[in-house]
Write a protein that holds these residues in place. Structure first.
Motif, PDB file in Angstrom:
ATOM      1  N   SER A   1      -3.762  -2.111  -1.079  1.00 23.43           N
ATOM      2  CA  SER A   1      -4.979  -1.729  -0.334  1.00 23.43           C
ATOM      3  C   SER A   1      -5.222  -0.222  -0.263  1.00 23.43           C
ATOM      4  CB  SER A   1      -4.905  -2.294   1.089  1.00 23.43           C
ATOM      5  OG  SER A   1      -3.708  -1.893   1.736  1.00 23.43           O
TER       6      SER A   1
ATOM      7  N   SER B   1      -8.981  -2.310  -5.020  1.00 29.61           N
ATOM      8  CA  SER B   1      -7.713  -2.666  -4.372  1.00 29.61           C
ATOM      9  C   SER B   1      -7.205  -4.009  -4.874  1.00 29.61           C
ATOM     10  CB  SER B   1      -7.892  -2.700  -2.844  1.00 29.61           C
ATOM     11  OG  SER B   1      -8.177  -1.407  -2.355  1.00 29.61           O
ATOM     12  N   ASP B   2      -8.131  -4.956  -5.076  1.00 27.26           N
ATOM     13  CA  ASP B   2      -7.749  -6.258  -5.656  1.00 27.26           C
ATOM     14  C   ASP B   2      -7.054  -6.070  -6.996  1.00 27.26           C
ATOM     15  OD1 ASP B   2      -8.859  -7.592  -3.533  1.00 27.26           O
ATOM     16  OD2 ASP B   2     -10.560  -8.421  -4.620  1.00 27.26           O
TER      17      ASP B   2
ATOM     18  N   GLU C   1     -10.149  -9.555   4.188  1.00 25.87           N
ATOM     19  CA  GLU C   1     -11.190  -9.854   3.195  1.00 25.87           C
ATOM     20  C   GLU C   1     -10.563 -10.506   1.950  1.00 25.87           C
ATOM     21  OE1 GLU C   1     -14.083  -9.706   4.246  1.00 25.87           O
ATOM     22  OE2 GLU C   1     -13.802  -8.356   5.932  1.00 25.87           O
TER      23      GLU C   1
ATOM     24  N   LYS D   1     -14.426  -0.526  -3.550  1.00 29.63           N
ATOM     25  CA  LYS D   1     -13.059  -0.225  -3.103  1.00 29.63           C
ATOM     26  C   LYS D   1     -12.277  -1.498  -2.800  1.00 29.63           C
ATOM     27  CE  LYS D   1     -13.136   4.171  -3.639  1.00 29.63           C
ATOM     28  NZ  LYS D   1     -12.257   4.791  -4.647  1.00 29.63           N
ATOM     29  N   LEU D   2     -12.964  -2.524  -2.290  1.00 25.49           N
ATOM     30  CA  LEU D   2     -12.313  -3.830  -2.116  1.00 25.49           C
ATOM     31  C   LEU D   2     -11.863  -4.360  -3.479  1.00 25.49           C
ATOM     32  CD1 LEU D   2     -14.661  -5.551   0.515  1.00 25.49           C
ATOM     33  CD2 LEU D   2     -12.247  -5.024   0.858  1.00 25.49           C
TER      34      LEU D   2
ATOM     35  N   TYR E   1       0.857  -1.190   0.000  1.00 20.98           N
ATOM     36  CA  TYR E   1       0.000   0.000   0.000  1.00 20.98           C
ATOM     37  C   TYR E   1       0.889   1.234   0.000  1.00 20.98           C
ATOM     38  CZ  TYR E   1       0.868  -0.078   5.080  1.00 20.98           C
ATOM     39  OH  TYR E   1       1.463  -0.111   6.331  1.00 20.98           O
TER      40      TYR E   1
ATOM     41  N   PHE F   1      -8.813   1.202  -0.565  1.00 22.79           N
ATOM     42  CA  PHE F   1      -9.651   0.779   0.556  1.00 22.79           C
ATOM     43  C   PHE F   1      -9.279   1.541   1.827  1.00 22.79           C
ATOM     44  CE2 PHE F   1     -10.895  -2.013   4.101  1.00 22.79           C
ATOM     45  CZ  PHE F   1     -12.243  -2.172   3.807  1.00 22.79           C
TER      46      PHE F   1
ATOM     47  N   TYR G   1      -8.698  -4.906   4.897  1.00 26.82           N
ATOM     48  CA  TYR G   1      -8.636  -5.270   3.473  1.00 26.82           C
ATOM     49  C   TYR G   1      -7.981  -6.634   3.277  1.00 26.82           C
ATOM     50  CZ  TYR G   1      -7.054  -5.965  -1.197  1.00 26.82           C
ATOM     51  OH  TYR G   1      -6.805  -6.570  -2.402  1.00 26.82           O
TER      52      TYR G   1
ATOM     53  N   CYS H   1      -7.014  -0.473   8.802  1.00 24.59           N
ATOM     54  CA  CYS H   1      -7.622  -0.517   7.458  1.00 24.59           C
ATOM     55  C   CYS H   1      -6.931  -1.561   6.588  1.00 24.59           C
ATOM     56  CB  CYS H   1      -7.544   0.845   6.785  1.00 24.59           C
ATOM     57  SG  CYS H   1      -8.407   2.165   7.646  1.00 24.59           S
TER      58      CYS H   1
END
Length: 318
Positions: free
Chosen positions: A230, A224-225, A173, A220-221, A5, A233, A170, A166
């Protein structure tokens, strides 16, 4: 281990703004809501987090369950709520840095809802939205190693806890470590990570704002993927946290009753003597006459004892 990130200007601005809000909340002694508000916020949190996952129960029905009343609703939905009530009842029992505590929390949250509640998956899974696979999670054989790496990051990385919470949310998940219940666990664990440094988060219903922005949350998930980091997110969740704190300041300062203010101040001042001026400094949004009425109420209700006259008047909690 450094997870992927970037600390953007937006992230830095949000962290600064959130820190200012937390300072304001602490200065106004609003980090521990009144008993009634704590219950109300807890219900909002549970209802919002479960509604995101398709639960149909309303805040009124959850309130009834909390009060041990019977309701008519799907058995699965009732069980989800009862399990969530148990997990949230005393969040302080869990240590956010311990994998075993995460597994234990999941075993409560998903009790009688899935097999192997509290156990990491060993099979492969994909998250399907509509007719397409939205997210292909890492293979089952990788889960344990990835979760160990994630907890190592959480314990050892030097970044601010606001950012790390945060990132954890992320990555959790993304890994999708359990067969089911990952969404509600990710939100729960971020709350736990935050509240162990900032008590205000224990009763802050961040989940209700996530629910209001549910599509953006998923977007946003997904973003980020695709980026492989991340950052989007983190920006989204920090904005949600900022807005939750902002709403708390606006609503609690307005909605506190005389009784609320008196007992909040009691927690802060203890048995020390204080003046009306001291009381006003703690509740900057009320007028001097309101402060006088509050203190008179405290004396009349035998909560406070008053000594001295006029400018020399002092009070002490009994």
């Amino acid at each position: 281990m450094k997870l992927p990130y970037i600390i953007t200007d937006k992230i830095l601005k949000l962290v600064t703004s959130i820190s200012e809000k937390i300072g304001e909340i602490n200065a106004n002694h609003l980090y521990k809501p009144t008993t009634e508000l704590r219950k109300k916020n807890r219900i909002k949190t549970i209802q919002s987090s479960l509604e995101i996952e398709g639960n149909t129960l309303t805040e009124e029905q959850i309130t009834a369950l909390l009060d041990n009343k019977r309701i008519i609703a799907p058995v699965k939905d009732i069980l989800e709520v009862q399990n969530a009530i148990e997990v949230y009842h005393d969040l302080k029992r869990f240590n956010s840095n311990k994998i075993k505590d995460l597994e234990f929390a999941h075993s409560i949250l998903m009790k009688d809802l899935i097999k192997n509640a509290g156990k990491f998956r060993t099979t492969n899974v994909g998250i399907v939205k509509g007719s397409k696979v939205e997210h292909l999670a890492p293979g089952g054989t990788m889960v344990k190693g990835l979760m160990n790496d994630l907890f190592s990051y959480l314990k050892n990385d030097k970044d601010l806890i606001l950012i790390k919470s945060c990132v954890f949310h992320y990555e959790f998940e993304f890994i999708h470590p359990f067969v089911d219940g990952n969404g509600r666990m990710g939100r729960l664990w971020q709350t736990l990570i935050l509240m162990q440094q900032y008590p205000v988060f224990e009763y802050l219903p961040v989940e209700s704002l996530i629910k209001e922005n549910q599509q953006k949350y998923y977007n946003k998930l997904s973003e980020s993927d695709k980026l492989g980091q991340s950052t989007p997110f983190i920006e989204f969740m920090l904005a949600i946290i900022f807005e939750s704190l902002n709403q708390l300041l606006q609503s609690q300062n307005i909605n506190l009753s005389t009784k609320d203010r008196i007992f909040l101040f009691k927690e802060k001042i203890g048995s020390e003597k204080f003046s009306r001026k001291d009381y006003l400094q703690n509740f900057k949004n009320i007028s001097a006459p309101t402060a006088s009425r509050d203190l008179k109420w405290g004396v009349d209700e035998n909560v406070l004892v008053k000594s001295g006259e006029q400018r020399l008047t002092e009070y002490r909690f009994i």
